[in-house]
Write an enzyme that holds these catalytic residues in place. Structure first.
Site, PDB file in Angstrom:
ATOM      1  N   SER A   7      76.444  15.572  24.280  1.00  0.00           N
ATOM      2  CA  SER A   7      77.902  15.711  24.251  1.00  0.00           C
ATOM      3  C   SER A   7      78.332  16.679  25.337  1.00  0.00           C
ATOM      4  CB  SER A   7      78.348  16.256  22.895  1.00  0.00           C
ATOM      5  OG  SER A   7      79.679  16.739  23.018  1.00  0.00           O
ATOM      6  N   HIS A  32      77.993  11.354  25.591  1.00  0.00           N
ATOM      7  CA  HIS A  32      78.932  11.404  24.457  1.00  0.00           C
ATOM      8  C   HIS A  32      80.165  12.208  24.900  1.00  0.00           C
ATOM      9  CE1 HIS A  32      79.971  11.248  20.159  1.00  0.00           C
ATOM     10  NE2 HIS A  32      80.373  12.508  20.280  1.00  0.00           N
ATOM     11  N   ASP A  34      83.766  13.702  23.772  1.00  0.00           N
ATOM     12  CA  ASP A  34      84.556  14.103  22.600  1.00  0.00           C
ATOM     13  C   ASP A  34      86.029  14.317  22.946  1.00  0.00           C
ATOM     14  OD1 ASP A  34      82.660  14.292  20.394  1.00  0.00           O
ATOM     15  OD2 ASP A  34      81.706  15.867  21.578  1.00  0.00           O
ATOM     16  N   MET A  36      89.657  15.302  21.605  1.00  0.00           N
ATOM     17  CA  MET A  36      90.343  15.990  20.499  1.00  0.00           C
ATOM     18  C   MET A  36      91.792  16.261  20.887  1.00  0.00           C
ATOM     19  SD  MET A  36      87.423  18.734  19.448  1.00  0.00           S
ATOM     20  CE  MET A  36      85.684  18.307  19.415  1.00  0.00           C
ATOM     21  N   HIS A  65      84.154   9.355  21.623  1.00  0.00           N
ATOM     22  CA  HIS A  65      84.382   9.696  20.209  1.00  0.00           C
ATOM     23  C   HIS A  65      85.809  10.211  20.096  1.00  0.00           C
ATOM     24  CE1 HIS A  65      83.234  12.671  16.731  1.00  0.00           C
ATOM     25  NE2 HIS A  65      84.155  11.806  16.364  1.00  0.00           N
ATOM     26  N   MET A  67      88.826  11.746  18.371  1.00  0.00           N
ATOM     27  CA  MET A  67      89.292  12.558  17.243  1.00  0.00           C
ATOM     28  C   MET A  67      90.781  12.780  17.496  1.00  0.00           C
ATOM     29  SD  MET A  67      85.985  15.060  17.158  1.00  0.00           S
ATOM     30  CE  MET A  67      85.484  14.535  18.796  1.00  0.00           C
ATOM     31  N   MET A 136      79.292  12.076  10.855  1.00  0.00           N
ATOM     32  CA  MET A 136      79.449  13.470  11.271  1.00  0.00           C
ATOM     33  C   MET A 136      78.603  14.349  10.349  1.00  0.00           C
ATOM     34  SD  MET A 136      81.495  13.398  13.851  1.00  0.00           S
ATOM     35  CE  MET A 136      81.491  15.180  14.066  1.00  0.00           C
ATOM     36  N   ASP A 178      76.084  13.065  14.544  1.00  0.00           N
ATOM     37  CA  ASP A 178      76.786  13.975  15.463  1.00  0.00           C
ATOM     38  C   ASP A 178      77.057  15.313  14.778  1.00  0.00           C
ATOM     39  OD1 ASP A 178      78.370  15.158  17.385  1.00  0.00           O
ATOM     40  OD2 ASP A 178      79.990  13.681  17.294  1.00  0.00           O
TER      41      ASP A 178
HETATM   42  C1  DX5 Z   1      82.229  17.827  17.093  1.00  0.00           C
HETATM   43  C2  DX5 Z   1      81.829  16.824  18.159  1.00  0.00           C
HETATM   44  C3  DX5 Z   1      80.412  16.868  18.544  1.00  0.00           C
HETATM   45  C4  DX5 Z   1      79.936  18.163  19.157  1.00  0.00           C
HETATM   46  C5  DX5 Z   1      78.493  18.335  18.773  1.00  0.00           C
HETATM   47  O1  DX5 Z   1      83.489  17.502  16.610  1.00  0.00           O
HETATM   48  O2  DX5 Z   1      82.120  15.510  17.709  1.00  0.00           O
HETATM   49  O3  DX5 Z   1      80.083  15.776  19.386  1.00  0.00           O
HETATM   50  O4  DX5 Z   1      80.036  18.218  20.542  1.00  0.00           O
HETATM   51  O5  DX5 Z   1      78.076  19.578  19.201  1.00  0.00           O
HETATM   52  P1  DX5 Z   1      76.750  20.249  18.641  1.00  0.00           P
HETATM   53  O6  DX5 Z   1      75.619  19.360  19.018  1.00  0.00           O
HETATM   54  O7  DX5 Z   1      76.752  21.548  19.358  1.00  0.00           O
HETATM   55  O8  DX5 Z   1      76.907  20.378  17.153  1.00  0.00           O
HETATM   56 ZN    ZN Z   2      81.342  13.791  18.913  1.00  0.00          ZN
END
Ligand code: DX5
Ligand code: ZN
Length: 231
Positions: A7, A32, A34, A36, A65, A67, A136, A178
């Site tokens: 990620s 990956h 993310d 948000m 991903h 969010m 998750m 994840d």
């Molecule tokens: C959290 C993200 C993850 C995050 C994981 O909301 O969806 O993808 O980057 O990070 P680690 O591996 O540090 O838990």
């Molecule tokens: Zn993620």
């Protein structure tokens, strides 16, 4: 058999192109990504512009991903920006089946994401439209959190559902995990049924800023752990 998807949330955003190239050169299978929105989750990260900017730096799949809420409006933007897979949370969509259709219509693979307390029954009537199920193992919003152990039980349930579906349909849906994935727990997670592993802080934390090979040993160690697990 197993995919490792670092990620980039934990990468150095001041040199993201280099980070993507280096982590892929070190053996990452996917990137990956993310997204948000400070609305569905309490953090704000990156969008289609950044996806478009990293696209020329690698040919491996970009695994987006989402969010964000709402979901549908932003999907075509990510497809245009070069995303290969797009996943979203069922709570963030008014019409889950429609959102999955929008992802497929723009030519991407579609995934559904389950928060730690979200029940798996959202899967039951949309399996034919899914390429990926993401569980998750932390509450979404931040990197660097601790793996929630109950996720192992949920993984076993999801694995059974997806195996049953594969037998009936001949189609294999990927099962991704994840949050909090590290060298010392990835084997146990694989054993519970995951085949695709997001790892943020455990990969990008392995730093010595100027060394382009700084991710080699951590990715090799993750893969080494997976090598001991037969599926
Ligand atoms: C959290 C993200 C993850 C995050 C994981 O909301 O969806 O993808 O980057 O990070 P680690 O591996 O540090 O838990
Ligand atoms: Zn993620």
């Amino acid at each position: 058999m197993f995919r490792i998807a670092p990620s980039i949330l934990s990468a150095d955003f001041a040199c993201l192109g280099d980070e993507v190239r280096n982590v892929v050169a070190s053996g990452a299978d996917w990137i990956h990504f993310d997204v948000m929105d400070n609305h569905y989750v309490p953090n704000l990260t990156i969008g289609p512009l950044v996806c478009e900017a990293i696209r020329p730096h690698t040919t491996v799949p970009i695994d987006v991903h989402l969010m964000v809420r709402p979901v549908d409006r932003i999907i075509p933007d990510f497809a245009k920006a070069g995303a290969d897979l797009i996943s979203f949370h069922p709570e963030a969509s008014e019409h889950i089946d429609r959102s999955l259709g929008v992802i497929r219509d723009v030519g991407c693979q579609a995934g559904l994401v389950f928060n730690p307390a979200t029940p798996l029954h959202y899967l039951d009537h949309v399996l034919d439209k899914l390429d990926l199920v993401l569980l998750m193992s932390v509450n979404p919003g931040f990197g660097g959190q601790k793996f929630i152990p109950e996720t192992l039980n949920k993984l076993r349930l999801a694995r059974a559902k997806l195996d049953d579906y594969a037998q009936r349909s001949g189609r294999r849906i990927l099962l991704q995990i994840d949050g909090g994935v590290k060298i010392d727990n990835i084997a146990e997670i694989a054993h519970a049924g995951a085949d695709t592993f997001v790892a943020g802080s455990s990969v990008f934390g392995a730093a010595s800023a100027s060394d382009p090979h700084r991710y080699d040993s951590v990715i090799a160690a993750l893969r080494g752990q997976l090598g001991q697990v037969a599926q």
